[in-house]
Design a protein around this motif. Sequence first.
Motif, mmCIF file in Angstrom:
data_model
loop_
_atom_site.group_PDB
_atom_site.id
_atom_site.type_symbol
_atom_site.label_atom_id
_atom_site.label_comp_id
_atom_site.label_asym_id
_atom_site.label_seq_id
_atom_site.Cartn_x
_atom_site.Cartn_y
_atom_site.Cartn_z
ATOM 1 N N LEU A 189 13.039 7.766 -38.236
ATOM 2 C CA LEU A 189 11.974 8.297 -37.313
ATOM 3 C C LEU A 189 10.670 8.396 -38.089
ATOM 4 C CD1 LEU A 189 11.334 9.537 -34.404
ATOM 5 C CD2 LEU A 189 12.226 11.639 -35.372
ATOM 6 N N ASP A 190 9.683 7.648 -37.727
ATOM 7 C CA ASP A 190 8.370 7.904 -38.534
ATOM 8 C C ASP A 190 7.705 9.000 -38.177
ATOM 9 O OD1 ASP A 190 6.079 7.363 -39.817
ATOM 10 O OD2 ASP A 190 5.679 5.190 -38.963
ATOM 11 N N PHE A 191 7.721 10.125 -38.939
ATOM 12 C CA PHE A 191 6.923 11.310 -38.753
ATOM 13 C C PHE A 191 5.787 11.384 -39.665
ATOM 14 C CE2 PHE A 191 8.538 15.547 -37.216
ATOM 15 C CZ PHE A 191 8.779 14.924 -36.047
ATOM 16 N N SER A 192 5.179 10.057 -40.248
ATOM 17 C CA SER A 192 4.094 9.998 -41.004
ATOM 18 C C SER A 192 2.993 8.995 -40.081
ATOM 19 C CB SER A 192 4.348 9.395 -42.152
ATOM 20 O OG SER A 192 4.644 7.784 -42.191
ATOM 21 N N LEU A 215 1.620 9.562 -31.350
ATOM 22 C CA LEU A 215 1.084 10.681 -30.192
ATOM 23 C C LEU A 215 2.050 10.336 -29.070
ATOM 24 C CD1 LEU A 215 -2.777 10.182 -30.606
ATOM 25 C CD2 LEU A 215 -1.319 11.256 -32.034
ATOM 26 N N ASN A 216 2.708 9.220 -28.855
ATOM 27 C CA ASN A 216 3.319 9.150 -27.737
ATOM 28 C C ASN A 216 4.924 9.097 -28.039
ATOM 29 O OD1 ASN A 216 3.623 6.803 -29.383
ATOM 30 N ND2 ASN A 216 3.087 5.360 -27.700
ATOM 31 N N ILE A 217 5.002 9.832 -29.222
ATOM 32 C CA ILE A 217 6.617 10.140 -29.434
ATOM 33 C C ILE A 217 7.041 10.900 -28.295
ATOM 34 C CG2 ILE A 217 5.895 12.186 -30.595
ATOM 35 C CD1 ILE A 217 8.430 11.527 -32.894
ATOM 36 N N THR A 218 8.438 11.080 -28.012
ATOM 37 C CA THR A 218 8.878 11.884 -26.778
ATOM 38 C C THR A 218 9.231 13.201 -27.482
ATOM 39 O OG1 THR A 218 11.246 11.325 -27.423
ATOM 40 C CG2 THR A 218 10.008 9.840 -25.945
ATOM 41 N N ALA A 219 9.295 14.191 -26.561
ATOM 42 C CA ALA A 219 9.633 15.502 -26.992
ATOM 43 C C ALA A 219 11.205 15.523 -27.662
ATOM 44 C CB ALA A 219 9.744 16.311 -25.829
ATOM 45 N N ALA A 253 10.603 14.087 -31.112
ATOM 46 C CA ALA A 253 9.935 15.275 -31.816
ATOM 47 C C ALA A 253 10.965 16.441 -32.358
ATOM 48 C CB ALA A 253 8.746 15.608 -31.215
ATOM 49 N N ARG A 254 11.655 16.702 -31.430
ATOM 50 C CA ARG A 254 12.751 17.768 -31.646
ATOM 51 C C ARG A 254 13.692 17.375 -32.868
ATOM 52 N NH1 ARG A 254 12.583 18.748 -26.144
ATOM 53 N NH2 ARG A 254 11.020 20.341 -25.760
ATOM 54 N N ALA A 255 14.204 15.931 -32.852
ATOM 55 C CA ALA A 255 15.160 15.526 -33.617
ATOM 56 C C ALA A 255 14.671 15.424 -35.024
ATOM 57 C CB ALA A 255 15.494 14.093 -33.242
ATOM 58 N N LEU A 309 13.764 17.970 -40.421
ATOM 59 C CA LEU A 309 12.799 18.981 -41.421
ATOM 60 C C LEU A 309 13.686 20.328 -41.716
ATOM 61 C CD1 LEU A 309 9.311 18.773 -40.260
ATOM 62 C CD2 LEU A 309 10.474 17.520 -42.175
ATOM 63 N N ASP A 310 14.164 20.846 -40.820
ATOM 64 C CA ASP A 310 15.286 21.981 -40.942
ATOM 65 C C ASP A 310 16.164 22.110 -41.905
ATOM 66 O OD1 ASP A 310 16.225 24.575 -40.391
ATOM 67 O OD2 ASP A 310 17.191 24.298 -38.514
ATOM 68 N N GLU A 311 16.843 21.003 -42.007
ATOM 69 C CA GLU A 311 17.708 20.520 -43.222
ATOM 70 C C GLU A 311 17.184 20.453 -44.562
ATOM 71 O OE1 GLU A 311 21.283 19.452 -43.153
ATOM 72 O OE2 GLU A 311 21.532 19.706 -40.828
ATOM 73 N N ALA A 312 15.966 19.622 -44.440
ATOM 74 C CA ALA A 312 15.300 19.460 -45.836
ATOM 75 C C ALA A 312 14.711 20.570 -46.223
ATOM 76 C CB ALA A 312 14.343 18.518 -45.461
ATOM 77 N N LEU A 313 14.149 21.527 -45.461
ATOM 78 C CA LEU A 313 13.609 22.768 -46.092
ATOM 79 C C LEU A 313 14.581 23.660 -46.697
ATOM 80 C CD1 LEU A 313 11.200 23.622 -43.008
ATOM 81 C CD2 LEU A 313 10.409 22.747 -45.474
#
Length: 441
Positions: free
Chosen positions: A45-48, A414-418, A421-423, A428-432
């Motif tokens: 998933l490209d969060f960049s 900007l057109n990622i689905t909700a 985005a939650r996935a 990030l939760d795991e990584a943090l």
Amino acid sequence: MTNRTYELDRAHVFHSWVAQASMNPMVIESAEGSYVVDDQGQRYLDFSSQLVFTNIGHQHPRVVKAIQDQAARLCTIAPQHANAARSEAAALVAELAPEGMDRVFFTNGGADAVEHAVRMARLHTGRRKVLSRYRSYHGGTQTAVNLTGDPRRWPNDYGADGVVHFFGPFLYRTEFHATTEAEECERALTHLEHTIQMEGPDTIAAIILETIPGTAGIMPPPPGYLEGVRALCDRYGIVWIADEVMAGFGRTGTWFALDLYDATPDLITFAKGVTSGYVPLGGVIISEPIYETFADRPYPGGLTYSGHPLACAAAVATIETMKDERIVENAATLGETVFAPGLAELAERHPCVGEVRGVGAFWALDLVADRETREPLAPYGGTSPAMNEIVAACKKHGLLPFVNYHRLHVVPALNITADEARAGLAVLDEALSVGDAHAAR
Ligand SMILES: Cc1ncc(COP(=O)(O)O)c(C=O)c1O
């Protein structure tokens, strides 16, 4: 085939910003929407948005087709001729820009847009110096990298480019001992005015600011700051250049980040999202008084590929797609309903998160070793085992993050689905949690 790609890269490709011998590029085979796929078939998933430019995601069929159609019709034409793709792109960009900014000079990307904006400001004012803030990035060419207020400037800085740096507002790491946004704003403006006075107002051509600094940390300016900059520029006859290369074209949930504020610059630089990066394009949007300077006097600058038809066709298709699919509105909604609450929740749970900042699809997590002292999780300009482990954890769980020193940026298409985005936030939760092991509790 894939090994060949990697081996040829390592044998012949000289990469940006890195030590060549130790780099180990990921081989990307394909990409679609918010996902990229590597040579092992692993999907990320490209969060960049790569370098924060695939604003409409990867391989949008409408833009791909527009490029193909333009290639079949007319691949290229020199800049002195008029061309339908260029005319339409310029009209669309001008229509989105603030009132009174109707002319567009096209470049190949962001850095050359900055170079030309500075040249225009210098010729318009007859002055030479340019002011820019610490914690900023303006590009890799000579003037642009010297305007840059981050460590990428240091090895390129010979002190000969007429650039003076000042501190901008940034409450979390305040230089002004401020405790509120209002105090930070007022003191940052006083500091800027003193800098102007000490440098000699008559020597200053321009102040350049990213409307919202991007790679340097995504710090939305406090209410009143940009309006104050406008007033200072008016008082001292200085040109204000708003760098919208990263923040523009929908990233903030508005067409330009400037739309969130009540101030109009004299020049705007743009690039990246204007074509979603499908074909390189940048430019300068020019106000009427600066246009007038060059109405009867030649502008001494140009580029072989200024307004390249393939790039302009991509820009037209990108902008029209963003309008038709309400992609900018989607970024605004995601910001309000997914990223603001979701990231706040992560900050609450993870001691390594010092602050969350952002708007739209443009967010930074300021990671710290200690929330009390705000000591960054990696030194300024460097990296750390903690940050490397966080990045590795993101990738292991199928997320491509954007990282700068001690920060994680959440900057997806900007057109990622909700749901997507939650996935991403769940990864990030795991990584943090990995980062927490390095942070004081
Ligand atoms: C705010 C800003 N200005 C200018 C640039 C330079 O753009 P380019 O890399 O297209 O030359 C960048 C690139 O990241 C940027 O973020």
